[in-house]
Design a protein around this motif. Sequence first.
Motif, PDB file in Angstrom:
ATOM      1  N   ILE A 107      16.066  -6.631 -45.150  1.00  0.00           N
ATOM      2  CA  ILE A 107      15.787  -6.232 -46.519  1.00  0.00           C
ATOM      3  C   ILE A 107      16.467  -4.892 -46.843  1.00  0.00           C
ATOM      4  O   ILE A 107      16.998  -4.694 -47.943  1.00  0.00           O
ATOM      5  N   SER A 108      16.480  -3.980 -45.872  1.00  0.00           N
ATOM      6  CA  SER A 108      17.171  -2.693 -46.104  1.00  0.00           C
ATOM      7  C   SER A 108      18.674  -2.906 -46.209  1.00  0.00           C
ATOM      8  O   SER A 108      19.351  -2.262 -47.026  1.00  0.00           O
ATOM      9  N   GLY A 109      19.201  -3.837 -45.399  1.00  0.00           N
ATOM     10  CA  GLY A 109      20.626  -4.151 -45.472  1.00  0.00           C
ATOM     11  C   GLY A 109      21.004  -4.796 -46.791  1.00  0.00           C
ATOM     12  O   GLY A 109      22.087  -4.547 -47.339  1.00  0.00           O
ATOM     13  N   LEU A 110      20.092  -5.634 -47.326  1.00  0.00           N
ATOM     14  CA  LEU A 110      20.346  -6.285 -48.609  1.00  0.00           C
ATOM     15  C   LEU A 110      20.384  -5.255 -49.741  1.00  0.00           C
ATOM     16  O   LEU A 110      21.232  -5.316 -50.634  1.00  0.00           O
ATOM     17  N   ASP A 119      29.523  -6.513 -56.637  1.00  0.00           N
ATOM     18  CA  ASP A 119      29.693  -6.008 -58.007  1.00  0.00           C
ATOM     19  C   ASP A 119      28.554  -6.451 -58.915  1.00  0.00           C
ATOM     20  O   ASP A 119      28.145  -5.719 -59.816  1.00  0.00           O
ATOM     21  N   LYS A 120      28.062  -7.675 -58.717  1.00  0.00           N
ATOM     22  CA  LYS A 120      26.936  -8.203 -59.478  1.00  0.00           C
ATOM     23  C   LYS A 120      26.095  -9.074 -58.546  1.00  0.00           C
ATOM     24  O   LYS A 120      26.594  -9.626 -57.554  1.00  0.00           O
ATOM     25  N   ILE A 121      24.815  -9.217 -58.884  1.00  0.00           N
ATOM     26  CA  ILE A 121      23.904 -10.073 -58.114  1.00  0.00           C
ATOM     27  C   ILE A 121      23.229 -11.021 -59.089  1.00  0.00           C
ATOM     28  O   ILE A 121      22.657 -10.594 -60.095  1.00  0.00           O
ATOM     29  N   PRO A 138       9.743 -10.860 -55.419  1.00  0.00           N
ATOM     30  CA  PRO A 138      10.649  -9.815 -55.912  1.00  0.00           C
ATOM     31  C   PRO A 138      12.122 -10.135 -55.681  1.00  0.00           C
ATOM     32  O   PRO A 138      12.977  -9.731 -56.471  1.00  0.00           O
ATOM     33  N   LEU A 139      12.422 -10.862 -54.598  1.00  0.00           N
ATOM     34  CA  LEU A 139      13.816 -11.219 -54.333  1.00  0.00           C
ATOM     35  C   LEU A 139      14.388 -12.065 -55.461  1.00  0.00           C
ATOM     36  O   LEU A 139      15.528 -11.856 -55.894  1.00  0.00           O
ATOM     37  N   ARG A 143      14.744  -7.466 -57.472  1.00  0.00           N
ATOM     38  CA  ARG A 143      14.146  -6.134 -57.447  1.00  0.00           C
ATOM     39  C   ARG A 143      14.843  -5.196 -56.450  1.00  0.00           C
ATOM     40  O   ARG A 143      14.716  -3.974 -56.543  1.00  0.00           O
ATOM     41  N   PHE A 144      15.580  -5.752 -55.506  1.00  0.00           N
ATOM     42  CA  PHE A 144      16.269  -4.954 -54.494  1.00  0.00           C
ATOM     43  C   PHE A 144      17.577  -4.370 -55.020  1.00  0.00           C
ATOM     44  O   PHE A 144      18.171  -3.491 -54.392  1.00  0.00           O
ATOM     45  N   ALA A 145      18.058  -4.860 -56.177  1.00  0.00           N
ATOM     46  CA  ALA A 145      19.396  -4.525 -56.649  1.00  0.00           C
ATOM     47  C   ALA A 145      19.360  -3.498 -57.787  1.00  0.00           C
ATOM     48  O   ALA A 145      18.373  -3.424 -58.530  1.00  0.00           O
TER      49      ALA A 145
END
Length: 376
Positions: A107-110, A119-121, A138-139, A143-145
């Motif tokens: 999750i930290s790597g993501l 560039d975009k998710i 959340p994924l 929420r991670f981006a």
Amino acid sequence: MKKIAIINRSNFKNYGSVLQCYALCETVRSLGMESELVWVKGNLSQNYDFRLNKIVSSLFKLATHPYLLKSTVKNVGDLNSRVINEKTIELFNDFTQNYINQKLYTISGLKKASRNVYDKIICGSDQIWCSTTLYVDPLMYLRFAPKNKRIAYAPSIGRDYIPKYNSYKMKRYISQIPCLSVREKKGKELIKELTGRNAALVCDPTLLLSKKHYRTMQNKVEGVNNTLVCYFLDTPSEKTQKKIADFAKNNGDRIVCLGCRLTYLEKVCDVAYPECGPKEFLYVIDHAQRIFTDSYHGMLFSLIFEKNFLSIEREYSEFNQSSRQKTIIEMFGLNDLYITENDDILEKEIDYKSFSKEKDVFIHDSLKFLKESITE
């Protein structure tokens, strides 16, 4: 070259789920960009997602909303009722390994990759925003981006309402996605009611690729040419199965079944259950004489391959899931191809030339939304 991440799971043994992941990745590539399907490592099995925080959160919601237990048990039972064996699992796994470029992160790597690599998710597509879920993931809302990189392409809310127990999180999460679209009219209405925002209505990723493209991917399946194909995700009532049996007998159709086992139909008709991964599924649909289905993607691939079909109301679950089919059926003026358990099953021929212009415009506008969202 821009590099685009698409957040979704590829481990479902469901034709529509896997093929829409592939289609979105492939469409992004066709726009001249790199694409990767991304997820969190170390938690996926055959059909499930065993993240600890998801399990804990789901158990807490069950404890505070015990009436949800019945539908949860049924959902697990439905997954286990699919006609699937080791060979079919192998065919699914081969497809995802060979056709989907997937990368797993911690999750930290993501979070780090979303800032420095992509560039975009994109979150998309399918029922990733199912409103009655035990876990508002959340994924699936990115929420991670970084907020300015978030794009929602054709997610489905999957239900015709948003319960109070999920409305707060869904409102907050959806409100923080700048480029917002959905794939159903009902979902568009619900998002407007929940957030005040106007989401774009776009087509499912599978429609973005042509039948010519899908034909290059097919694996031949013996004994399925010119058959009546029944593809059901929920076991249809005996009443519906009897109508299908009567139709098949009157038209001299052999029956091939995908998805659920149709036990009543087996008693009165010769029914085959071929071993099919995604590539074999494409062949079966493309070579069918006619298709009866309660599956949204079963309907879409019938349209892609220009097959005569009936979309049968998926009314056997606790929740109404018909908005997905109805959006497409109504948009293309095919209302008489959508039937309920109480309607007769009649032989209907489809004039595909009559609505090809509307379909092409819908696909064009959807591609425009996707490209503009990525390049802005």
